[in-house]
Design a protein around this motif. Sequence first.
Motif, short mmCIF file in Angstrom:
data_model
loop_
_atom_site.label_atom_id
_atom_site.label_comp_id
_atom_site.label_asym_id
_atom_site.label_seq_id
_atom_site.Cartn_x
_atom_site.Cartn_y
_atom_site.Cartn_z
N THR A 1 0.83 -1.22 0.00
CA THR A 1 0.00 0.00 0.00
C THR A 1 0.86 1.26 0.00
O THR A 1 0.42 2.31 -0.43
CB THR A 1 -0.94 0.03 1.22
OG1 THR A 1 -0.15 -0.08 2.40
CG2 THR A 1 -1.95 -1.11 1.16
N SER A 2 2.09 1.14 0.53
CA SER A 2 2.99 2.30 0.53
C SER A 2 4.43 1.83 0.66
O SER A 2 4.70 0.66 0.93
CB SER A 2 2.65 3.26 1.66
OG SER A 2 2.96 2.66 2.90
N VAL A 3 5.36 2.77 0.46
CA VAL A 3 6.80 2.49 0.60
C VAL A 3 7.36 3.53 1.56
O VAL A 3 7.18 4.73 1.32
CB VAL A 3 7.51 2.59 -0.77
CG1 VAL A 3 9.01 2.39 -0.61
CG2 VAL A 3 6.94 1.57 -1.75
N PRO A 4 8.02 3.12 2.64
CA PRO A 4 8.55 4.11 3.58
C PRO A 4 9.60 5.00 2.90
O PRO A 4 10.38 4.50 2.09
CB PRO A 4 9.21 3.26 4.69
CG PRO A 4 8.84 1.85 4.42
CD PRO A 4 8.33 1.74 3.03
N PRO A 5 9.61 6.29 3.21
CA PRO A 5 10.60 7.19 2.60
C PRO A 5 12.02 6.67 2.82
O PRO A 5 12.37 6.24 3.90
CB PRO A 5 10.39 8.51 3.36
CG PRO A 5 8.97 8.45 3.81
CD PRO A 5 8.69 7.00 4.09
N GLY A 6 12.81 6.66 1.74
CA GLY A 6 14.20 6.22 1.82
C GLY A 6 14.41 4.74 1.59
O GLY A 6 15.54 4.30 1.40
N ALA A 7 13.33 3.94 1.58
CA ALA A 7 13.47 2.49 1.50
C ALA A 7 14.16 2.02 0.22
O ALA A 7 14.77 0.95 0.20
CB ALA A 7 12.10 1.83 1.61
N LEU A 8 14.07 2.79 -0.84
CA LEU A 8 14.64 2.35 -2.13
C LEU A 8 15.87 3.17 -2.54
O LEU A 8 16.41 2.97 -3.61
CB LEU A 8 13.56 2.45 -3.21
CG LEU A 8 12.26 1.69 -2.90
CD1 LEU A 8 11.16 2.06 -3.88
CD2 LEU A 8 12.49 0.19 -2.92
N VAL B 1 12.26 -1.70 -12.85
CA VAL B 1 11.42 -1.96 -11.68
C VAL B 1 9.97 -2.12 -12.14
O VAL B 1 9.50 -1.36 -12.98
CB VAL B 1 11.57 -0.84 -10.61
CG1 VAL B 1 11.20 0.51 -11.15
CG2 VAL B 1 10.73 -1.15 -9.39
N LYS B 2 9.33 -3.16 -11.63
CA LYS B 2 7.90 -3.35 -11.90
C LYS B 2 7.21 -3.40 -10.55
O LYS B 2 7.54 -4.23 -9.71
CB LYS B 2 7.66 -4.65 -12.68
CG LYS B 2 8.17 -4.58 -14.11
CD LYS B 2 7.89 -5.85 -14.87
CE LYS B 2 8.42 -5.73 -16.29
NZ LYS B 2 8.37 -7.01 -17.00
N LEU C 1 7.93 10.35 -6.48
CA LEU C 1 9.13 11.11 -6.86
C LEU C 1 10.29 10.16 -7.21
O LEU C 1 11.03 10.40 -8.16
CB LEU C 1 9.56 12.05 -5.73
CG LEU C 1 8.55 13.15 -5.40
CD1 LEU C 1 8.99 13.93 -4.18
CD2 LEU C 1 8.33 14.08 -6.59
N TRP C 2 10.42 9.06 -6.46
CA TRP C 2 11.48 8.07 -6.72
C TRP C 2 11.29 7.46 -8.11
O TRP C 2 12.24 7.36 -8.88
CB TRP C 2 11.47 7.00 -5.63
CG TRP C 2 12.57 5.99 -5.78
CD1 TRP C 2 13.87 6.14 -5.38
CD2 TRP C 2 12.47 4.69 -6.36
NE1 TRP C 2 14.58 5.00 -5.69
CE2 TRP C 2 13.75 4.09 -6.29
CE3 TRP C 2 11.43 3.97 -6.95
CZ2 TRP C 2 14.02 2.81 -6.77
CZ3 TRP C 2 11.68 2.70 -7.43
CH2 TRP C 2 12.96 2.12 -7.34
N LEU C 3 10.06 7.08 -8.43
CA LEU C 3 9.79 6.48 -9.74
C LEU C 3 9.99 7.49 -10.87
O LEU C 3 10.44 7.12 -11.95
CB LEU C 3 8.38 5.89 -9.79
CG LEU C 3 8.22 4.56 -9.04
CD1 LEU C 3 6.75 4.21 -8.91
CD2 LEU C 3 8.97 3.44 -9.73
N GLU C 4 9.64 8.76 -10.63
CA GLU C 4 9.87 9.78 -11.65
C GLU C 4 11.36 9.84 -12.00
O GLU C 4 11.73 10.01 -13.16
CB GLU C 4 9.38 11.16 -11.16
CG GLU C 4 7.88 11.32 -11.29
CD GLU C 4 7.36 12.60 -10.60
OE1 GLU C 4 8.19 13.41 -10.12
OE2 GLU C 4 6.13 12.76 -10.55
N LEU D 1 -1.12 7.07 -10.57
CA LEU D 1 -0.35 7.83 -9.57
C LEU D 1 0.34 9.03 -10.20
O LEU D 1 0.37 10.10 -9.61
CB LEU D 1 0.68 6.91 -8.91
CG LEU D 1 1.64 7.58 -7.92
CD1 LEU D 1 0.90 8.23 -6.76
CD2 LEU D 1 2.65 6.58 -7.37
N ARG D 2 0.86 8.88 -11.40
CA ARG D 2 1.64 9.99 -11.98
C ARG D 2 0.77 11.21 -12.27
O ARG D 2 1.27 12.30 -12.43
CB ARG D 2 2.38 9.54 -13.23
CG ARG D 2 1.45 9.23 -14.36
CD ARG D 2 2.10 9.20 -15.70
NE ARG D 2 1.03 8.89 -16.65
CZ ARG D 2 1.22 8.44 -17.86
NH1 ARG D 2 2.42 8.27 -18.29
NH2 ARG D 2 0.20 8.20 -18.63
#
Length: 180
Positions: free
Chosen positions: A62-69, A78-79, A96-99, A122-123
Motif C-alpha cells: 500500500t505504501s513504501v517508507p521514505p528512503g526504503a529504495l 522496476v515493476k 518522486l522516486w519512480l519519476e 499515480l503519476r
Amino acid sequence: AGFAISLLFHMTQTEVCPPSCNCKSLGEMKGLHIDCSSRKLTEVPALPVNTKRLYLQNNSLTSVPPGALDSLLSLEEVKIFDNPWNCDCHILYLKLWLEDVSAPSLANIRCATPAPVRMKPLRQLTGNELGICKRLLPIKCLEFFWRDLILIAGAIITLILVAWALKVSKKLVCQINLSQ
C-alpha cells in the motif's frame, strides 16, 4: 556486539536475497534480478544494493517508507504495478522516486485508496489530491501568521482607544475643575 550487528545489517542490505523473493545473479559484477512478484507482500523487503531488476508487482503493497529504495543505485528496471496503493501524502516518496528511476513503471501504477483517487494513475495525481494527510501535518504557518497579525492589530487598536479615552477623560476632568 555493535560491530557484529552493523555488519549483519550491512549484509542484509547488500548481499542477502530477501527470503520471500526469488533471486538470480546476472553474472559477475552485473547485479541481481530479484523477483518478489505475487508473494502477498505487504511491505517492501530489505533489498540488496546491487539489485539491477526488481519485480514487486501483484502484491499487497500500500505504501513504501521514505528512503526504503534509495540504496538501489544500480537499478535498471522496476515493476511495481498491481498493488493496492494508498495514494495519500505518504505515497509522494514513491512517486518522486519512480519519476527519477523509472517513468514507464510509474505510468502503470494506479491508486486503490482513498476513494476520491481510486483507479487514478499515480503519476497524474496533483499536490491537492496527495494532501489528504493534512490533519497529520502541522497547520500551515500562514494561517497562524494571519491569525496572529489580526490579534496584534486588535490589541494595538484597543490600546490606542484606551489611551485616547484616558486623554479625553483627563481633559474633561480638567475642564470641569476649571469651570468650578
